[in-house]
Design a protein around this motif. Structure first.
Motif, mmCIF file in Angstrom:
data_model
loop_
_atom_site.group_PDB
_atom_site.id
_atom_site.type_symbol
_atom_site.label_atom_id
_atom_site.label_comp_id
_atom_site.label_asym_id
_atom_site.label_seq_id
_atom_site.Cartn_x
_atom_site.Cartn_y
_atom_site.Cartn_z
ATOM 1 N N UNK A 23 0.828 -1.211 0.000
ATOM 2 C CA UNK A 23 0.000 0.000 0.000
ATOM 3 C C UNK A 23 0.865 1.263 0.000
ATOM 4 N N UNK A 24 2.017 1.203 0.655
ATOM 5 C CA UNK A 24 2.928 2.347 0.627
ATOM 6 C C UNK A 24 3.435 2.587 -0.794
ATOM 7 N N UNK A 25 3.786 1.513 -1.487
ATOM 8 C CA UNK A 25 4.231 1.645 -2.878
ATOM 9 C C UNK A 25 3.093 2.178 -3.742
ATOM 10 N N UNK A 73 -0.462 3.691 -7.862
ATOM 11 C CA UNK A 73 -0.723 2.415 -8.524
ATOM 12 C C UNK A 73 -2.003 1.768 -8.008
ATOM 13 N N UNK A 74 -2.611 0.945 -8.869
ATOM 14 C CA UNK A 74 -3.774 0.152 -8.482
ATOM 15 C C UNK A 74 -3.294 -1.094 -7.748
ATOM 16 N N UNK A 125 -10.142 -4.879 4.245
ATOM 17 C CA UNK A 125 -10.936 -3.640 4.247
ATOM 18 C C UNK A 125 -10.330 -2.600 5.175
ATOM 19 N N UNK A 126 -9.832 -3.046 6.307
ATOM 20 C CA UNK A 126 -9.201 -2.135 7.263
ATOM 21 C C UNK A 126 -7.993 -1.447 6.643
ATOM 22 N N UNK A 127 -7.196 -2.204 5.905
ATOM 23 C CA UNK A 127 -6.028 -1.638 5.238
ATOM 24 C C UNK A 127 -6.447 -0.655 4.147
#
Length: 503
Positions: free
Chosen positions: A204-206, A212-213, A225-227
């Motif tokens: 997710x950081x990248x 990016x998708x 979902x939390x992330x």
């Protein structure tokens, strides 16, 4: 006598000038509206009639004709109530005023009060472009209209108040605000609340650093979902241009209000899997923006991805490539911006437990294949990062050590985005072919690694380009000018998951 009042209309999310022409003539009393009005505009006759009487004026017993110019463009909404009323008063002689350089927007209540309308910001921006000096809008819309620079905004509560201002009896003070796009601190969910899942956090950081998708695959309750809901907390702040463009879309849909006239946070939209293709992309007899446009400059989260209808998912393919969605109807063609970041979450099988150490999965190989087969190859090919989110074990859940906060991650993301801006692109996901060749060149070791991955994983040309873009983002996070083999290897590992290989 014919009078002309300046107003504005909406075409998609852009404003355009409208002239409200009013003529009073002899004959039997009548009130006709022409100029391709929709049902809401036609009903303005009754609202105007009641508002005139309840504001203390005599409604003229004449043949009234109101033309909305340009007459070949369909008019919709209640925005023309106020200029029609002023046209009637001026044409009948009940009001004497110079309205040059002024434009008027607003819906009328039967008692003469002025109610809020949709799409104020794009119309206010167009008013500034047209050289309008004074724009009169409903009081609730004044804060939103104030973001249009170069035009004075006057908030109107009631017809009586407006008439007194125009005749010099009473002055309406121009709206004075301090337009700001600063985000409220601590307003978003924080990554510090997430236990474990370091690989998913890294992905997710990248994704945030390069725009990016991403697709997350894992069993129920693993934190997908939390992330996803915490991704906006590490995205860079919106620029003024992004905030205005996003607010225009939300304003057209009536999603802004007096307390929140500007969209300051990057949008996070999470439609249910029963959403239709038209609701996702936009549409209707008079096309309006859909979820992908409401996600513009933000995040579109699709949870339980395989549960979405196949035709609904397939409409995402063109917007993911082009950043715009074009809707063609008999009434006309609309182009809406749709530069969003797609975040998807899914279970590895129908029951959700395929690959879990407990062996709880009861799905047959054929059932798993059918479930994953709901996702087309071309759609998956457009998703840059694919990461597994495994179930947490007991020790990870009981861990009390604080996790890294969103503020810390966001600082790294911001530095990576600054490197990309220095290269002349807002984020690496938007690198075109020329920029890809210029900024994503590989050395001999990288070329060899890429060739092995290309042949082993049976990648497409699109996948090849997307891996290079992700590798460029990894290098930016590492403050490296060149893409090194370790950066490329990390990008390749996020290209596929064990679950999706079972298709």
């Amino acid at each position: 006598m014919v009078v002309c009042i300046h107003s504005l209309g909406l075409h998609g999310i852009e404003g355009y000038p409208v002239e409200v022409e009013c003529d009073l003539s002899g004959g039997l009393p009548a009130f006709d509206l022409v100029g391709l009005p929709d049902a809401a505009v036609k009903e303005a006759k009754e609202r105007v009639r009641a508002a005139v009487r309840n504001s203390g004026f005599q409604f003229p017993l004449s043949r009234i004709t109101v033309n909305l110019s340009p007459a070949d463009r369909r008019k919709e909404g209640t925005v023309y109530d106020l200029p029609i009323l002023l046209g009637v008063l001026l044409a009948s002689g009940a009001l004497q005023a110079d309205l040059s350089g002024c434009a008027f927007l607003g819906e009328l209540a039967l008692d003469g009060s002025v109610r809020r309308i949709r799409g104020t910001l794009p119309m206010a921006l167009e008013a500034a472009e047209q050289g309008v000096h004074a724009l009169f809008v409903p009081e609730e819309n004044a804060g939103e209209a104030a973001f249009a620079q170069g035009v004075t905004i006057y908030p109107v509560r009631h017809v009586k108040q407006l008439v007194k201002h125009l005749t010099g009896e009473e002055t309406i003070r121009p709206f004075v605000g301090s337009p700001s796009i600063e985000e409220e601190p601590d307003a978003l969910p924080d990554f510090a609340d997430v236990k474990g899942q370091e690989l998913a956090k890294r992905a997710l950081e990248i994704a945030a650093a390069g725009g990016h998708h991403i697709l997350m695959v894992g069993p129920p309750g693993s934190g997908k979902s939390m992330l996803a809901k915490r991704l906006p907390s590490i995205l860079p702040e919106m620029t003024r241009a992004e905030a205005l463009e996003t607010t225009k879309i939300w304003s057209v849909q009536g999603l802004t209000d007096a307390e929140h006239p500007l969209v300051t946070h990057r949008p996070f939209r999470s439609p249910h899997h029963t959403v239709s293709a038209a609701a996702l992309t936009g549409g209707g007899s008079n096309p309006r923006p859909g979820e992908i446009s409401l996600s513009h400059n933000g995040v579109l989260f699709l949870d339980e991805l395989p549960e979405f209808r196949r035709d609904t998912l397939e409409v995402l393919r063109q917007p993911l490539e082009d950043g715009v969605v074009q809707i063609s109807r008999v009434a006309g063609t609309m182009r809406y911006p749709a530069r969003f970041q797609l975040v998807c979450a899914m279970n590895p099988c129908k029951c959700g437990w395929f690959g879990h150490p407990s062996g709880r999965c009861t799905c047959s190989p054929q059932s798993i294949s059918r479930y994953l087969g709901r996702l087309s190859g071309p759609l998956l090919d457009r998703i840059d990062l694919q990461v597994e989110v495994p179930a947490l074990d007991f020790d990870e859940l009981k861990r009390t050590a604080p996790a890294e906060s969103s503020a810390e991650i966001r600082a790294r993301v911001r530095r990576a985005r600054e490197r990309q801006l220095a290269r002349g692109v807002d984020c690496n996901a938007h690198l075109d072919s020329r920029q890809l060749r210029q900024f994503c060149a590989l050395d001999a070791a990288g070329e060899a690694l890429m060739k092995t991955a290309y042949d082993t994983l049976a990648l497409s040309a699109r996948s090849y380009d997307r891996i290079l873009r992700v590798a460029r983002t990894v290098a930016d996070l590492d403050n490296s000018d060149s893409i090194l083999p370790q950066h490329l290897a990390e990008a390749i590992q996020f290209r596929t998951t064990d679950a999706l290989q079972q298709r």
